[in-house]
Design an enzyme around this catalytic site. Structure first.
Site: not given
Ligand code: UD1
Ligand code: CA
Length: 457
Positions: A16, A23
């Site tokens: 995004r 990011k």
């Molecule tokens: C996530 C939470 C959501 C919360 C929000 C708060 C989940 C499923 N959802 O959503 O409930 O309200 O954060 O900001 O956790 N990441 C990894 N590996 C992956 C996917 C993500 O390391 O496979 C890391 C990303 O780099 C990021 C963090 O996890 O730093 C959160 O991931 P992101 O995709 O931003 O989750 P949100 O949709 O924001």
């Molecule tokens: Ca997030």
């Protein structure tokens, strides 16, 4: 207390942001987003900090350094899978694990410590906030008794769930063993086809362990950065926090809304900061200074009682006590303005020391020069430091007087107490206490103009 580790999730693709850069490496208030999270983790007194990163993580490693552990997640299959990767890097001795989203740069160590202190007998604790606009966050669904039923991601919400204002902040504390078991039970049965860390809480609850909700009232502290607009908002939170901290420490800030202060900046008491000043990371400002409007200072040290007039730029430079700069001075890397020295209007300095009490008041370029104490550098003086191939140094001794509009062709030395006549182009050394003049001699032809126009009388 059992041994605590922190796992920071930073392997998501951050699509995004629409960026070639990871990011978590986007800057907020002077350093990468994830570096702020690492600082908070370090402040939580954890035995180990683990960063879960994508396979190409060299740039993250270069930004964060070697005193955290790195664990690769490949491919990114969701936050639950990322947490699993993080656990891999932990030893058997770790009892508790804090898991923190790597995209929330405003999180503070005190909050992590408070969660640890409030854990009680819960095997899972997570932080929630009430948001007027919960868009983008996982909604917290509670049972009638107030305990957690589940967290539902926005893309999985029904209309009723979407209205919920209480959201998951992305900051968790788990018993490490209980979490490992819960993560093994996750399935990607959701709108995004991912393994959600949030589902682990529901699993833990179903297994009969206690899950606690840690309600927090500072929504700004736990804002996640998914888009550039959210990056700007998070940076605004950090900016406000930094400005407020300076004021608490005795700094006067006139119109704080217009002053930009990165994290990792220090300012001494009784310094006054005017509107539009930017203090970038690594600015160390002493006490009793005055920074007038639109000054920018980065990676530089200013002593006490320094005055910086409007519109000056200071980068990788040093300014000693009671010196004064500007308006519109530019100190480039390696500039050193010694105690009580004065650098005036439209003066540029690079790799140059201007000795104690020396003055360069107007329209001057001083590059690769060593200038002693008490020297006077006249308006329009230029060190010609570059011959097209190499840079050369200019030396100016104590108490030397350089007349206005002098060009000093380096390498060249003007001795102590020497004078240079205005308008000179100096190519040879001038010994101590001597005069150097190098300009066309003036001739005067009396009555010349009258003869030219023919109206002699
Ligand atoms: C996530 C939470 C959501 C919360 C929000 C708060 C989940 C499923 N959802 O959503 O409930 O309200 O954060 O900001 O956790 N990441 C990894 N590996 C992956 C996917 C993500 O390391 O496979 C890391 C990303 O780099 C990021 C963090 O996890 O730093 C959160 O991931 P992101 O995709 O931003 O989750 P949100 O949709 O924001
Ligand atoms: Ca997030």
């Amino acid at each position: 207390m059992p041994t605590v580790a922190v796992v920071i999730l930073a392997a998501g693709d951050g699509s995004r942001m629409k960026s070639a850069l990871s990011k978590v490496l986007h800057f907020a208030a002077g350093k990468p987003i994830v570096a702020h999270v690492v600082d908070a983790a370090r402040g939580a007194d954890a035995a180990k900090v683990v960063l879960v990163v994508p396979p190409a993580y060299e740039s993250i490693r270069a930004a964060i350094g070697e005193d955290v552990a790195y664990e690769v997640q490949d491919p990114p299959r969701g936050t639950g899978d990322a947490a699993r990767c993080g656990l891999r890097a932990l030893g058997e001795d770790v009892g508790l694990v804090l898991i923190v989203n790597g995209d929330g740069p405003c999180i503070q160590a005190e909050t992590l410590r408070a969660m640890l202190a409030a854990r009680g007998d819960a095997d899972g604790v997570f932080l929630t906030v009430q948001r007027d606009d919960p868009t983008g966050y996982g909604r917290v669904v509670r049972d009638s008794d107030g305990s957690l039923q589940k967290i539902v991601e926005e893309s999985d919400c029904d209309d009723e769930q979407r209205q919920l204002r209480e959201v998951n902040a992305g900051v968790y504390l788990f018993d490490a063993k209980v979490l490992a078991t819960a993560l093994a039970a996750l399935s990607p049965d959701n709108a995004q086809g991912e393994l959600y860390l949030t589902d682990a809480l529901e699993v833990i609850r179903q297994q009969g362990s206690r899950v606690a909700l840690y309600q927090h009232d500072d929504i700004d502290e736990v804002q996640g950065v998914n888009t550039r607009a959210e990056l700007a908002r998070a940076e605004e939170t950090l900016r406000q926090r930094n400005v407020t901290a300076l004021m608490s420490a005795g700094v006067t800030i006139r119109n704080p809304d217009t002053v930009f202060v990165d994290t990792d900046v220090s300012v001494g008491p009784d310094t006054t900061i005017y509107p539009g000043v930017t203090l970038e990371a690594g600015a160390e400002i002493g006490g009793g200074c005055t920074l007038y409007p639109n000054v920018r200072i980065a990676r530089s040290k200013l002593g006490d009682g320094v005055v910086v007039l409007d519109g000056s730029v200071i980068e990788d430079a040093m300014v000693d006590d009671n010196a004064s700069l500007g308006p519109y001075a530019r100190l480039r890397p390696g500039a050193h303005v010694c105690v009580g020295a004065k650098v005036g209007n439209f003066v540029e300095m690079k790799k140059t020391t201007l000795g104690p009490g020396s003055k360069a008041g107007h329209l001057t370029y001083l590059g690769d020069a060593d200038i002693g104490a008490g020297a006077n550098i006249g308006a329009g003086t230029i060190t010609c430091n570059y011959d097209g191939k190499n840079k050369h140094r200019t030396e100016i001794g104590d108490d030397a007087f350089i007349g206005s509009n002098t060009a000093l062709v380096a390498p060249v030395r003007v001795g102590s107490g020497a004078y240079i006549g205005a308008g000179s182009t100096i190519t040879k050394d001038v010994p101590d206490k001597s005069l150097g003049v190098a300009r066309g001699r003036q001739i005067v032809k009396e009555g010349w103009a009258a003869r030219k126009t023919g109206d002699e009388d």
